[in-house]
Enzyme design. Structure first.
Site, mmCIF file in Angstrom:
data_model
loop_
_atom_site.group_PDB
_atom_site.id
_atom_site.type_symbol
_atom_site.label_atom_id
_atom_site.label_comp_id
_atom_site.label_asym_id
_atom_site.label_seq_id
_atom_site.Cartn_x
_atom_site.Cartn_y
_atom_site.Cartn_z
ATOM 1 C CE1 TYR A 60 -1.663 -0.967 -0.890
ATOM 2 C CE2 TYR A 60 -0.225 -1.411 -2.744
ATOM 3 C CZ TYR A 60 -1.086 -0.564 -2.079
ATOM 4 O OH TYR A 60 -1.369 0.670 -2.593
ATOM 5 C CE LYS A 91 2.444 0.509 -1.274
ATOM 6 N NZ LYS A 91 1.739 1.519 -2.066
ATOM 7 C CD GLU A 103 -0.811 10.011 -0.191
ATOM 8 O OE1 GLU A 103 0.291 9.531 -0.482
ATOM 9 O OE2 GLU A 103 -1.597 9.478 0.613
ATOM 10 C CG LEU A 113 2.319 5.187 1.334
ATOM 11 C CD1 LEU A 113 1.649 4.227 2.306
ATOM 12 C CD2 LEU A 113 2.475 4.549 -0.020
HETATM 13 N N1 PMP Z 1 0.940 7.587 -2.086
HETATM 14 C C1 PMP Z 1 0.060 6.608 -2.364
HETATM 15 C C2 PMP Z 1 -1.353 6.748 -1.907
HETATM 16 C C3 PMP Z 1 0.484 5.468 -3.081
HETATM 17 O O1 PMP Z 1 -0.380 4.475 -3.350
HETATM 18 C C4 PMP Z 1 1.833 5.386 -3.520
HETATM 19 C C5 PMP Z 1 2.349 4.176 -4.244
HETATM 20 N N2 PMP Z 1 1.664 3.827 -5.384
HETATM 21 C C6 PMP Z 1 2.701 6.454 -3.236
HETATM 22 C C7 PMP Z 1 2.217 7.528 -2.495
HETATM 23 C C8 PMP Z 1 4.142 6.436 -3.689
HETATM 24 O O2 PMP Z 1 4.925 5.548 -2.923
HETATM 25 P P1 PMP Z 1 6.201 4.824 -3.525
HETATM 26 O O3 PMP Z 1 7.128 5.897 -3.963
HETATM 27 O O4 PMP Z 1 6.743 4.030 -2.407
HETATM 28 O O5 PMP Z 1 5.741 3.989 -4.688
#
Ligand code: PMP
Length: 289
Positions: free
Chosen positions: A31, A146, A184, A208
């Site tokens: 996603y 993702k 993260e 991610l």
């Molecule tokens: N890490 C994880 C596990 C996430 O699910 C997300 C997004 N919700 C992020 C980092 C942040 O990514 P983005 O800045 O693209 O929203």
């Protein structure tokens, strides 16, 4: 709410998928979440590039060209109310008799897109910052994909909610030993600040690659904020002057409490204030362009 499902634009109540969808059966899909400001998708190219990386990671052919994705996204934005929206794109390996191995020959993937209101953090939260907990990162070794299979992330985020906190900061390996480091958040990226230097964990298979993470590092580079991309030891997380959380919907937030103790002064710090302001300006400039 009008959604897109396999070529059709439908009211969400009328959208139906098979119980044999591999997304439902195995969590076999990927996603994206794309913020929309003033009816324009933010960093669309980068989101579509990350989507391709996720699809490659699960060996699923991209069902659409970038031009087709852009057209679907444009339609969904137009079909839904609100200048600012949060788009959700979801692709699964499709409907097949239940068997772990990929369907052979391949079947049509399921493609679903919806729009939700984009709820960015309210002013009070920007002023107070948020409280977080830490927990062992017990996910798999392809956190760069993702994947829709989010059970570990769901359980880790719920731990934060149960503790009255906003997010769980994840630590690998799964013990708080000397070699442990931060990856993260359960649904966000995390930065630390020490002596005015912004510290970012390196992008690899354990996190991610956040689109907001990239924007924040670009803003730091463009505005002379000292920054280092490197592994952040667990001890550095607890000794940080500031901790920052980023995501497409949360944008940039200060973490002012960790495991019940205050982070730095216990108030959002100077690097947060600067990056948050820069992020807001950047958004405005991009939307005007
Ligand atoms: N890490 C994880 C596990 C996430 O699910 C997300 C997004 N919700 C992020 C980092 C942040 O990514 P983005 O800045 O693209 O929203």
């Amino acid at each position: 709410m009008t959604i897109y499902l396999n070529g059709q634009y439908l009211p969400i109540e009328e959208a139906k998928i098979s119980v044999l969808d591999r997304g439902f059966i195995f969590g076999d899909g990927v996603y994206e979440v794309i913020p929309v400001y003033s009816r324009k998708a933010f960093r669309l190219e980068e989101h579509l590039r990350r989507l391709q990386h996720s699809l490659d990671g699960i060996r699923l052919a991209n069902p659409h060209s970038n031009a087709e994705w852009a057209a679907i996204i444009k339609q969904i934005i137009a079909h839904n109310t609100g200048e600012d929206q949060s788009l959700y794109l979801h692709i699964t390996r499709g409907v097949a008799r239940r068997d772990h191995a990929f369907p052979s020959p391949p079947v049509q993937p399921t493609v679903f897109v919806m729009s939700n209101p984009l709820l960015t953090p309210p002013a009070e939260l920007l002023q107070s910052g948020i409280a977080c907990i830490t927990a062992p990162d017990n996910r798999w070794l392809r956190c760069d994909i993702k994947a829709i299979a989010l059970l570990p992330n769901v359980l880790l985020r719920q731990m934060a909610v149960d503790a009255g906190c906003a997010e769980t900061i994840l630590i690998r390996p799964e013990s708080m030993t000397d070699g442990a480091f931060m990856t993260e958040g359960a649904a966000s990226n995390i930065f630390a600040v020490k002596n005015g230097t912004l510290l970012a964990p390196p992008k690899n298979n354990l996190m991610l690659p956040g689109i907001t993470y990239d924007v924040v590092l670009e803003l730091a580079a463009a505005n002379g904020i000292p920054h280092e991309v490197r592994r952040i030891a667990v001890a550095e997380v607890f000794a940080a002057d500031e901790l920052l959380l980023t995501s497409s919907t949360k944008e940039v937030l200060a973490i002012t409490q960790l495991d019940g103790k205050q982070v730095g002064t216990g108030k959002p710090g100077a690097v947060f204030a600067q990056l948050h302001a820069l992020y807001q300006d950047f958004k405005r400039d991009v939307m005007r362009a």
